[in-house]
Design a protein around this motif. Structure first.
Motif, PDB file in Angstrom:
ATOM      1  N   ILE A 164       0.866  -1.181   0.000  1.00 54.79           N
ATOM      2  CA  ILE A 164       0.000   0.000   0.000  1.00 54.79           C
ATOM      3  C   ILE A 164       0.905   1.235   0.000  1.00 54.79           C
ATOM      4  N   ASN A 165       0.295   2.416  -0.048  1.00 54.44           N
ATOM      5  CA  ASN A 165       1.082   3.647  -0.130  1.00 54.44           C
ATOM      6  C   ASN A 165       1.917   3.870   1.122  1.00 54.44           C
ATOM      7  N   PHE A 166       3.065   4.473   0.912  1.00 55.03           N
ATOM      8  CA  PHE A 166       4.018   4.633   2.006  1.00 55.03           C
ATOM      9  C   PHE A 166       4.614   6.036   1.945  1.00 55.03           C
ATOM     10  N   ILE A 167       4.540   6.743   3.072  1.00 58.12           N
ATOM     11  CA  ILE A 167       5.092   8.102   3.154  1.00 58.12           C
ATOM     12  C   ILE A 167       6.065   8.163   4.328  1.00 58.12           C
ATOM     13  N   GLN A 168       7.253   8.649   4.058  1.00 57.18           N
ATOM     14  CA  GLN A 168       8.279   8.738   5.092  1.00 57.18           C
ATOM     15  C   GLN A 168       8.362  10.157   5.653  1.00 57.18           C
TER      16      GLN A 168
ATOM     17  N   PRO B  96       8.951   4.712  -1.181  1.00 57.96           N
ATOM     18  CA  PRO B  96       7.843   5.520  -0.670  1.00 57.96           C
ATOM     19  C   PRO B  96       7.217   6.337  -1.800  1.00 57.96           C
ATOM     20  N   GLN B  97       6.054   6.914  -1.514  1.00 57.62           N
ATOM     21  CA  GLN B  97       5.433   7.844  -2.478  1.00 57.62           C
ATOM     22  C   GLN B  97       5.970   9.248  -2.261  1.00 57.62           C
ATOM     23  N   LEU B  98       6.523   9.470  -1.066  1.00 56.66           N
ATOM     24  CA  LEU B  98       6.936  10.816  -0.685  1.00 56.66           C
ATOM     25  C   LEU B  98       7.810  10.730   0.560  1.00 56.66           C
ATOM     26  N   VAL B  99       8.823  11.605   0.604  1.00 57.19           N
ATOM     27  CA  VAL B  99       9.621  11.751   1.818  1.00 57.19           C
ATOM     28  C   VAL B  99       9.558  13.223   2.218  1.00 57.19           C
ATOM     29  N   VAL B 100       9.241  13.490   3.478  1.00 54.21           N
ATOM     30  CA  VAL B 100       9.178  14.871   3.966  1.00 54.21           C
ATOM     31  C   VAL B 100      10.192  15.025   5.099  1.00 54.21           C
ATOM     32  N   ALA B 101      11.267  15.760   4.824  1.00 56.98           N
ATOM     33  CA  ALA B 101      12.324  15.959   5.814  1.00 56.98           C
ATOM     34  C   ALA B 101      12.252  17.377   6.349  1.00 56.98           C
ATOM     35  N   ASP B 102      11.783  17.496   7.571  1.00 51.28           N
ATOM     36  CA  ASP B 102      11.673  18.820   8.206  1.00 51.28           C
ATOM     37  C   ASP B 102      12.883  19.022   9.108  1.00 51.28           C
ATOM     38  N   LYS B 103      13.657  20.032   8.794  1.00 49.39           N
ATOM     39  CA  LYS B 103      14.871  20.286   9.568  1.00 49.39           C
ATOM     40  C   LYS B 103      14.562  20.594  11.025  1.00 49.39           C
ATOM     41  N   LYS B 104      13.393  21.187  11.246  1.00 46.50           N
ATOM     42  CA  LYS B 104      12.979  21.571  12.602  1.00 46.50           C
ATOM     43  C   LYS B 104      13.133  20.445  13.622  1.00 46.50           C
ATOM     44  N   VAL B 105      12.771  19.234  13.190  1.00 47.66           N
ATOM     45  CA  VAL B 105      12.730  18.121  14.156  1.00 47.66           C
ATOM     46  C   VAL B 105      14.123  17.744  14.669  1.00 47.66           C
TER      47      VAL B 105
END
Lengths: 362, 362
Positions: free
Chosen positions: B123-127, B161-170
């Motif tokens: 199924i869809n996978f988002i990191q 994945p369908q998308l990777v979202v890397a937020d520097k904040k974390v």
């Protein structure tokens, strides 16, 4: 020996079909680019019949062969059994170049394939199917899985084998009920894809059921060729591949409601195909004659066309829980004529209930 | 927000990198073709920090969000935890159009990805990676897995994945040791692929370690771009991709021998890169100066370049059990110069032992 190529780019492979070809397994494996280590996964019954022959053929070709047996039965197609098999794979010292050989029916093939797909992110996989069902259906096309308590095949992958070897010889040791159930999937290919094959099965019913070599090899080869054609077009079931589930919508529900211990898969599919034909008739897609042709062929092969003692509400309920339901929509595969089907959603529940009443009088 | 495309044909996807972009997750998910149901997989610590924000962002975009937490730590990246997560996926009513969002570090991403890869055959996978290591390495490239008692990542798949979202904040809530360990993989990209990036890291060490937004986003983006380039060329590790394991041969052995509770992965890789540099020097591939440049950069980032108290025989032994061993051959990734590596087999054991003696005096 007959050979069929499943054309999937980098993931292409051969299906070899013949009489008494298990003895050539070592040679076939030598022709693949694989490492020395081979783990055969089988069950005690199949192993007692063909294990020694297969092991000998493979090891004489210079491979180091280990064997892992799993108990027979759908309920062992579980994550727990998979865990044991990972342990066996580690104990056998498999590496990324090693191979898993599935020697058995659908349960063995599905779980062995799941291990091959996931061990070290995928090692070589060879299918040696020993039932009709496995030879014409589950060993071809790369669907591998284990069951979850809440649903069949809920945990799995698309993972193509490097080779499928279907030896007609092994069908002679099948129980008659198993043999017939497997033929339901053979018949299915006629209904969904190939009117000529439908006619062949009608004409050669006796030869096929008596395991006449020529007729059976033709039936297996045609079935595999149809499945290959469909899978080539839609490997991961985005669309067309769903037509292979003809008869499976009601069939699966019937199996689920009866806890998988009343009907063989093929028997449930047989009833499911009758249901699909009758639904199609009510939607003006099939004539009465075509419905009758469904029922006659299925019945002639010794398969059920009616059921009883199963609550229709439970069937309707099970339909909505099927893995193939997407965002709440139940899909049906329905025939427009013998040899051609299409995928439909939103079949009115009233029509499904009418058909259940016709063929499953409580 | 910066965007990188990983180009893998049908399996292509974006990596979005920026400061404070978690709040946009709902919008990002809306841009994908996915169903309404989303299961977030995280761990209690990350969930307490960012769970509410992520859940809110996703549900406000109209998705039905459920959440499953797994205990923190590599030992929970197991088949047993996977089993629990399949139950959660079933309980959440996920279907084939549903998505799994991994919110966490490498452990969460790897196991969540394994569930996404295998539940209903994918199924869809988002990191949404929340550590440096996960942002620059494990969330990109599709390696998903759980551990087997006999080896890390023995059970897994390649599943993009369908998308990777890397937020520097974390990254600001990371422990310092965790942050430094993650930077080992960032440094690695300089050594294996990009001398300019090596120089950037040397010059901007302080900014990167102090989490200066511009420097960190550049470091993450460059790292991901290099990894993407390698993965695009060799998705399933048939050849080139192995270079990403620079420093990992000795590194993994060191982790295994110390039961994974002495070194962080990045720390072991740091020592492994020093070992690799020294082996390369002994094979006349790197100069003394280049070895020194390895050690200085690694050490400047607060990472270890020596080890002690570990039996060298055990390391040698562990090397032969690594998943990357094929038909008995151990592979090493060695540098020819800063920014260029190649894959070698058959490094004499004597040389490995010499280097172990140099950097791991017992």
């Amino acid at each position: 020996m007959e050979k069929l190529r499943v054309d999937l780019g980098e993931r292409s492979y051969d299906i070899k079909i013949g009489e008494d070809i298990l003895a050539n397994l070592g040679q076939y494996l030598s022709e693949l680019e694989i490492g020395k280590k081979v783990l055969i996964i089988s069950n005690p019954l199949v192993d007692s019949l063909y294990g020694a022959e297969v092991e000998k053929a493979i090891s004489e070709a210079g491979f180091e062969v280990e064997k892992a047996l799993i108990p027979d039965g759908e309920k062992y197609k579980s994550l727990d059994t998979a865990k044991d098999l990972y342990d066996e794979a580690v104990a056998a010292g498999l590496d990324r170049t090693s191979s898993i050989v599935a020697l058995g029916g659908g349960v063995v093939g599905d779980i062995a394939g799941f291990i091959a797909a996931s061990f070290m992110r995928g090692i070589n996989f060879i299918q040696v199917p020993t039932t009709v069902l496995a030879q014409v259906d589950s060993s071809v096309g790369g669907k591998v899985a284990v069951n979850h308590p809440q649903g069949k095949n809920l945990i799995g992958d698309f993972y193509q084998p490097q080779l499928v070897v279907a030896d007609k010889k092994v069908l002679h040791t099948l129980e008659e009920r198993e043999l017939k159930a497997g033929l339901a999937e053979v018949i299915k290919y006629g209904f969904i894809w190939d009117e000529e094959f439908f006619s062949f099965l009608k004409d050669k019913r006796e030869e096929v059921m008596n395991l006449d070599t020529q007729a059976v090899i033709k039936a297996i080869k045609t079935s595999c060729a149809i499945k290959a054609e469909v899978v080539e077009e839609d490997e991961t079931e985005q669309g067309l591949r769903a037509i292979l589930n003809y008869g499976h919508t009601i069939g699966h529900a019937l199996e689920a409601v009866t806890n998988y211990d009343c009907y063989r898969h093929g028997e449930a599919v047989a009833i499911g195909m009758v249901a699909a034909a009758r639904i199609a008739h009510k939607l003006d897609m099939l004539t009465v004659k075509e419905v009758k042709e469904h029922e006659e062929l299925i019945s002639d092969f010794g398969l059920p066309i009616r059921f009883e003692g199963v609550d229709h509400d439970q069937i309707i309920n099970a339909l909505t829980k099927d893995k193939k339901v997407e965002d709440g929509v139940i899909r049906f595969i329905l025939a427009e004529k013998i040899g051609k089907v299409k995928i439909l959603s939103d079949i009115p529940e009233a029509i499904i209930r009418e058909v259940l009443a016709e063929i499953g009088g409580e």
